[in-house]
Design a protein around this motif. Structure first.
Motif, PDB file in Angstrom:
ATOM      1  N   UNK A 280     -39.870 -26.943  -2.056  1.00 36.40           N
ATOM      2  CA  UNK A 280     -38.575 -26.269  -2.032  1.00 36.40           C
ATOM      3  C   UNK A 280     -37.407 -27.233  -1.869  1.00 36.40           C
ATOM      4  N   UNK A 281     -37.680 -28.523  -1.777  1.00 36.74           N
ATOM      5  CA  UNK A 281     -36.596 -29.462  -1.484  1.00 36.74           C
ATOM      6  C   UNK A 281     -35.937 -30.020  -2.725  1.00 36.74           C
ATOM      7  N   UNK A 282     -36.579 -29.894  -3.887  1.00 41.05           N
ATOM      8  CA  UNK A 282     -35.958 -30.403  -5.108  1.00 41.05           C
ATOM      9  C   UNK A 282     -36.529 -29.664  -6.296  1.00 41.05           C
ATOM     10  N   UNK A 283     -35.967 -29.961  -7.470  1.00 40.41           N
ATOM     11  CA  UNK A 283     -36.438 -29.327  -8.695  1.00 40.41           C
ATOM     12  C   UNK A 283     -35.729 -28.016  -8.955  1.00 40.41           C
ATOM     13  N   UNK A 284     -36.037 -27.389 -10.093  1.00 39.10           N
ATOM     14  CA  UNK A 284     -35.372 -26.141 -10.467  1.00 39.10           C
ATOM     15  C   UNK A 284     -35.856 -24.979  -9.614  1.00 39.10           C
ATOM     16  N   UNK A 285     -35.099 -23.905  -9.643  1.00 41.17           N
ATOM     17  CA  UNK A 285     -35.515 -22.683  -8.967  1.00 41.17           C
ATOM     18  C   UNK A 285     -36.530 -21.970  -9.857  1.00 41.17           C
ATOM     19  N   UNK A 286     -37.689 -21.651  -9.303  1.00 47.49           N
ATOM     20  CA  UNK A 286     -38.795 -21.067 -10.065  1.00 47.49           C
ATOM     21  C   UNK A 286     -38.779 -19.559  -9.878  1.00 47.49           C
TER      22      UNK A 286
ATOM     23  N   UNK B 206     -30.926 -24.313 -14.772  1.00 47.55           N
ATOM     24  CA  UNK B 206     -31.105 -24.600 -13.355  1.00 47.55           C
ATOM     25  C   UNK B 206     -32.265 -23.840 -12.748  1.00 47.55           C
ATOM     26  N   UNK B 207     -32.864 -22.964 -13.551  1.00 44.51           N
ATOM     27  CA  UNK B 207     -34.048 -22.237 -13.107  1.00 44.51           C
ATOM     28  C   UNK B 207     -35.129 -22.361 -14.175  1.00 44.51           C
ATOM     29  N   UNK B 208     -36.351 -22.053 -13.809  1.00 44.52           N
ATOM     30  CA  UNK B 208     -37.450 -22.101 -14.766  1.00 44.52           C
ATOM     31  C   UNK B 208     -38.440 -20.995 -14.446  1.00 44.52           C
ATOM     32  N   UNK B 209     -39.177 -20.564 -15.442  1.00 44.16           N
ATOM     33  CA  UNK B 209     -40.179 -19.519 -15.274  1.00 44.16           C
ATOM     34  C   UNK B 209     -41.512 -20.173 -14.947  1.00 44.16           C
TER      35      UNK B 209
END
Length: 274
Positions: free
Chosen positions: A28-34, A139-142
């Motif tokens: 949860x600290x980096x990367x896109x919102x899933x 900014x998000x991904x599935x």
């Protein structure tokens, strides 16, 4: 029987998590919102005409990226899979025809709503509306494992509860029980008295659970009584189908039980007692 637990403790040493086992959406600290459907299956069951009923199915924010909800709405587009067997205007109607599901700013989920036409569900077989998530806001991904939802419409009420004679066979042999009791555990859901060839009283709770949807039986993942060994379906009769109702008085089921030495298949043939 306590040996079952000790065998699993030994097995767990060899199944400890590694970095390769951690899914990206758990960071949860980096990367896109899933985003995606946490549960890939949903069941809508009505056996009488209750008119039009609104039902909603959540699509969730599974990984927060920087650990914070999105400051802006996340829009996710979806398509109806051509393999769907439920028909718009019959089993259901769309509430929103935009083809999008929205997680509001600051929110953790968004709902996919439909109106269910309860008087038009098929009384003899299940039908499905299958949604595939296609794209999402930058900014998000599935999440790949969360990109589909199967909504199953059920208009056939199961009546499998009762007293049975059951023949249970495994690689170790065959047993016949004349006092099997199948009891109601929920809507179209049931609990047996026996599991495998084990004696009555070996497990708490006794037996195993299964679901009957229009003659197709599924065995959900569950513990073997008070132990951590798993009882699980093996799709012996087709995808998601672990048993079938063969007549008004008979049905059969196959499932596995997990053991450290190797999983074992259980075969059951039930005949209703007069």
């Amino acid at each position: 029987m306590k040996k079952l637990m000790s065998l699993l403790v030994v097995a767990s040493v060899f199944m400890a998590c590694t970095d390769d086992d951690i899914r990206t959406e758990q960071n949860l600290s980096n990367g896109p919102k899933v985003v995606g459907f946490i549960s890939s299956l949903a069941t809508v069951e009505y056996f009488t005409d209750e008119g039009v009923v609104l039902r909603e199915f959540p699509m969730s924010l599974i990984g927060n990226g920087n650990g914070q909800p999105s400051a802006t709405p996340i829009e996710v587009t979806y398509e109806v899979d051509p393999a769907s067997t439920a028909t718009e205007g019959v089993e259901f109607d769309f509430v929103d025809n935009s083809g999008k599901i929205t997680i509001p700013a600051g929110g953790t989920f968004g709902n996919f709503p439909i109106n269910v036409n309860t008087g038009q569900l098929n009384p003899t077989q299940k039908t499905q509306l299958i949604l595939n998530l296609v794209s999402s806001t930058p900014g998000s991904t599935i999440g790949a494992q969360y990109d589909q939802l199967r909504i199953t419409f059920v208009g056939c009420q199961s009546q499998l509860q009762g007293s049975y004679t059951v023949i249970i066979s495994t690689v170790a042999g065959t047993s016949t029980r004349t006092n099997e009791i199948v009891s109601v555990a929920g809507v179209n859901a049931f609990q047996t008295r026996y599991v495998g060839r084990y004696a009555l009283g070996t497990f708490t709770p006794a037996g195993y659970r299964f679901v009957d949807i229009c003659g197709e039986i599924a065995v959900p993942d569950q513990n073997l009584g008070q132990y951590s060994n798993q009882v699980y379906g093996i799709d012996a009769y087709g995808p998601g189908v672990d048993g079938i109702v063969t007549s008004p008085t008979q049905f059969e089921v196959k499932h596995n039980i997990s053991f450290a030495a190797g999983d074992q298949t259980q075969n059951y043939r039930y005949t209703r007692n007069n």
